[in-house]
Scaffold this active site. Sequence first.
Site, PDB file in Angstrom:
ATOM      1  N   LYS A  99       1.552   6.983   2.475  1.00  0.00           N
ATOM      2  CA  LYS A  99       0.174   5.879   2.539  1.00  0.00           C
ATOM      3  C   LYS A  99      -0.393   6.751   2.041  1.00  0.00           C
ATOM      4  O   LYS A  99      -1.375   6.019   1.181  1.00  0.00           O
ATOM      5  CB  LYS A  99      -0.245   6.290   3.973  1.00  0.00           C
ATOM      6  CG  LYS A  99       0.675   4.984   4.886  1.00  0.00           C
ATOM      7  CD  LYS A  99       0.655   5.294   6.547  1.00  0.00           C
ATOM      8  CE  LYS A  99       1.708   4.875   7.804  1.00  0.00           C
ATOM      9  NZ  LYS A  99       1.202   4.684   8.950  1.00  0.00           N
ATOM     10  N   GLN A 152      -2.058   7.236  13.227  1.00  0.00           N
ATOM     11  CA  GLN A 152      -0.469   7.564  13.171  1.00  0.00           C
ATOM     12  C   GLN A 152      -0.096   7.198  15.043  1.00  0.00           C
ATOM     13  O   GLN A 152      -0.657   8.365  15.568  1.00  0.00           O
ATOM     14  CB  GLN A 152      -0.255   8.719  11.760  1.00  0.00           C
ATOM     15  CG  GLN A 152       1.502   8.533  11.969  1.00  0.00           C
ATOM     16  CD  GLN A 152       1.384   6.967  11.297  1.00  0.00           C
ATOM     17  OE1 GLN A 152       1.031   6.687  10.585  1.00  0.00           O
ATOM     18  NE2 GLN A 152       2.675   7.117  10.965  1.00  0.00           N
ATOM     19  N   ASP A 205      -4.447  -1.591   9.883  1.00  0.00           N
ATOM     20  CA  ASP A 205      -3.243  -1.397  11.016  1.00  0.00           C
ATOM     21  C   ASP A 205      -2.867  -2.883  11.779  1.00  0.00           C
ATOM     22  O   ASP A 205      -2.000  -3.232  11.750  1.00  0.00           O
ATOM     23  CB  ASP A 205      -3.353  -0.750  12.030  1.00  0.00           C
ATOM     24  CG  ASP A 205      -2.045   0.618  11.998  1.00  0.00           C
ATOM     25  OD1 ASP A 205      -1.169   0.570  11.058  1.00  0.00           O
ATOM     26  OD2 ASP A 205      -2.553   1.623  13.024  1.00  0.00           O
TER      27      ASP A 205
HETATM   28  N1  GUN Z   1       4.107   4.821  13.349  1.00  0.00           N
HETATM   29  C1  GUN Z   1       4.700   3.950  13.080  1.00  0.00           C
HETATM   30  N2  GUN Z   1       4.486   3.195  12.457  1.00  0.00           N
HETATM   31  C2  GUN Z   1       3.214   2.753  11.962  1.00  0.00           C
HETATM   32  C3  GUN Z   1       2.533   1.896  11.692  1.00  0.00           C
HETATM   33  O1  GUN Z   1       2.961   1.121  11.280  1.00  0.00           O
HETATM   34  N3  GUN Z   1       1.145   2.243  11.770  1.00  0.00           N
HETATM   35  C4  GUN Z   1       0.808   3.587  12.557  1.00  0.00           C
HETATM   36  N4  GUN Z   1      -0.285   4.082  12.923  1.00  0.00           N
HETATM   37  N5  GUN Z   1       2.020   4.639  13.769  1.00  0.00           N
HETATM   38  C5  GUN Z   1       2.950   4.038  13.043  1.00  0.00           C
END
Ligand code: GUN
Length: 283
Positions: free
Chosen positions: A53, A97, A120
């Site tokens: 990211k 996350q 998200d």
């Molecule tokens: N963990 C796995 N995929 C995601 C996601 O798209 N967003 C977040 N915040 N955590 C994750």
Amino acid sequence: MAATILYGKEIAKDIREQLAGEVAELKQNGIVPGLTVVLVGDDPASHSYVRGKARGCEEVGIRSEIIYKDASITEKELLEIVYQLNENPNVHGILVQLPLPAHISEKAVIEAISSEKDVDGFHPVNVGNMMIGYDSLLPCTANGVVELIKRTGMTIEGKHAVVIGRSNIVGKPVSYLLQRENATVTMCHSRTVDLPSYTRQADILIVAAGKAHMIGKEDVKPGAVVIDVGVNRIESGKLVGDVRFDEVKEVASYLTPVPGGVGPMTITMLLKNTIEAARNLAR
Ligand code: GUN
């Protein structure tokens, strides 16, 4: 005829070039889009996702910051970090996350994030707006899946889309987004009886079950567009999808690989949301 392989990586690169242009334009107006990611604990997969990211942000010119916290952090301390980020005018996107340690409520944390900074698209306000078709920040993987389908050039309207998996992150939002595109959507899940009787009717098949290699050639209608959202690490250490790629590519018209299919699109949609949040917050 063999399927055309939908390389999300290449499509994502195209979109990121466009996003870099949008960031440059915002910067000319004095706005530097900023994303803060909060990572709790030392799960190697989460660390790897978060690095991806941050790399994506760098590529398009978004300012990014990762806050690392030990798994022993309390829920109260984590919520305090979120509240401070909500107030910080340089932060336009906040992403905590998941998964979080068991002693922290994911619901409490997601609800604490300002819905305007929820890149998200997991906050109940954004989920509700998406469901009723209002503008909102859209869940990244689901949005990336629909973007990939659009890139095939196919008309989604009137098609029968079958979604396997009813998670809040992928299955449910993808079903709403496809309905918004006027597809007829069937939801299947772990308790569906006679799954192949549904999947064989799909013009568009979205597989997000998290079960390695569960979908084979016999489950797919010839000419279907097949999107594999699964990421499973098998005993050999190899990453594989929910679809038996080598088999299904013989019958599908389009098929995504794992890795290199949906994954790069997810991060790209996160970047898109961060830019959108920055634009909205500057209004
Ligand atoms: N963990 C796995 N995929 C995601 C996601 O798209 N967003 C977040 N915040 N955590 C994750």
